[in-house]
Design a protein around this motif. Structure first.
Motif, short mmCIF file in Angstrom:
data_model
loop_
_atom_site.label_atom_id
_atom_site.label_comp_id
_atom_site.label_asym_id
_atom_site.label_seq_id
_atom_site.Cartn_x
_atom_site.Cartn_y
_atom_site.Cartn_z
N ALA A 59 0.85 -1.36 -0.16
CA ALA A 59 0.35 -0.57 0.19
C ALA A 59 0.84 0.80 -0.12
O ALA A 59 0.28 1.92 -0.59
N VAL A 60 1.83 1.64 0.69
CA VAL A 60 2.94 2.29 0.60
C VAL A 60 3.42 1.83 -0.03
O VAL A 60 3.58 4.07 -1.15
N LEU A 61 4.42 1.09 -0.87
CA LEU A 61 5.69 1.02 -1.68
C LEU A 61 4.56 1.26 -3.04
O LEU A 61 5.49 1.76 -4.10
N ARG A 140 11.56 -1.79 -10.90
CA ARG A 140 12.77 -1.93 -9.88
C ARG A 140 13.48 -1.41 -8.94
O ARG A 140 14.66 -1.86 -7.84
N GLU A 141 13.41 -0.17 -9.08
CA GLU A 141 13.64 1.07 -7.87
C GLU A 141 12.93 0.61 -6.77
O GLU A 141 13.60 0.89 -5.50
N ARG A 142 11.83 0.61 -6.72
CA ARG A 142 11.14 -0.03 -5.33
C ARG A 142 11.11 -1.08 -5.02
O ARG A 142 11.44 -1.16 -3.90
N ILE A 173 19.28 -7.35 -10.80
CA ILE A 173 17.82 -6.73 -11.92
C ILE A 173 17.85 -8.35 -12.31
O ILE A 173 16.40 -7.64 -12.89
N ALA A 174 18.69 -8.43 -13.44
CA ALA A 174 18.04 -9.05 -14.77
C ALA A 174 17.62 -11.01 -14.44
O ALA A 174 17.01 -11.33 -14.59
N VAL A 180 5.58 -8.32 -8.58
CA VAL A 180 6.55 -8.69 -7.06
C VAL A 180 5.48 -8.90 -6.17
O VAL A 180 6.08 -8.77 -4.87
N ASP A 181 4.49 -9.83 -6.29
CA ASP A 181 3.84 -10.41 -5.95
C ASP A 181 4.71 -12.18 -5.52
O ASP A 181 4.70 -13.06 -4.61
#
Length: 254
Positions: A59-61, A140-142, A173-174, A180-181
């Protein structure tokens, strides 16, 4: 390298050594006790806590993108970090005041504080990312913010794993999940909960709860701020070495 950059690099190397040191007897004993306690908790309770923390963090992210500042461009490391330290100081005071109020309010307010404090921590990380020049509208930054959070509030063993995941972020990151789940929320919530349990439980004790809440929250934000600063320093060093291994300045990105 400018004097400030040289000092920042030395601080980064010292921080890395602290993160990568072997767990001491106290660390191992504490983790062992927490693991045994976690095994006593029914699986359905673990699942419920995992889902609750996952939803709070998401919720915040993913709900704060409309109040996030634009990435800061064309600044020296010294100027960026002057702003970063100002934001850490602001959020330390905010969290400390919030901890004092909820600590004085007893058990129910103490429980209600949990999502509030997560929100304060996440907003701090959003501000820090933008000040270092990273656009948190990028998924990706999150995720990087999530890993910083996890690195700050994990056991010594847990920190080793997270550190190695993000120490070469551009390569890592690759392999990141597209969704995100698929993030390991179970480990995330257990490490975070185990890290702050003892300190935050004292906040629920009558008479001393307000003082404990103020001090603990102040220290937690301080810890998160230090971790974030060094994670972004490490990332800038990594980027510069990849681009130009002979470059004299480790940090001066525009």
């Amino acid at each position: 390298m400018l004097p400030y950059e040289e000092q920042a690099y030395k601080e980064l190397e010292l921080w890395k050594k602290k993160i990568l040191k072997k767990p001491g007897l106290f660390d191992l004993a504490s983790k062992g006790i927490q693991n045994r306690l976690n095994k006593l908790i029914p699986e359905k309770v673990h699942n419920a806590i995992t889902v609750a923390i996952e939803k709070m963090v998401k919720a915040v992210l993913f709900g704060a993108k409309y109040v996030t500042k634009e990435p800061r461009k064309d600044s020296s490391l010294q100027l960026r970090e002057a702003f970063v330290k100002e934001r850490i100081q602001f959020y330390r005071k905010t969290a400390s005041a919030e901890g004092a109020v909820t600590g004085a309010g007893g058990f129910l307010l103490g429980l209600a504080e949990f999502p509030i404090l997560i929100g304060i921590k996440m907003k701090l990380l959003f501000d820090i990312a933008a000040l270092y020049g990273y656009d948190v509208r990028d998924y990706r930054e999150r995720l990087y913010i999530l890993y910083i959070f996890q690195l700050a509030f994990s056991s010594q063993q847990g920190r080793h794993k997270v550190f190695h995941q993000i120490s070469d972020w551009d390569s890592y990151i690759a392999s990141l999940p597209e969704d995100v789940d698929q993030f390991d929320w179970r480990t995330f919530q257990q490490e975070y909960r185990d890290y702050i349990d003892l300190a935050k439980m004292a906040q629920l004790i009558p008479l001393i709860g307000a003082a404990v809440g103020a001090i603990v929250n102040y220290k937690l934000i301080e810890k998160l701020g230090e971790t974030a600063i060094n994670c972004y320093r490490m990332r800038k060093v990594s980027s510069l070495k990849i681009i130009n291994p002979q470059k004299k300045s480790y940090f001066r990105l525009k």
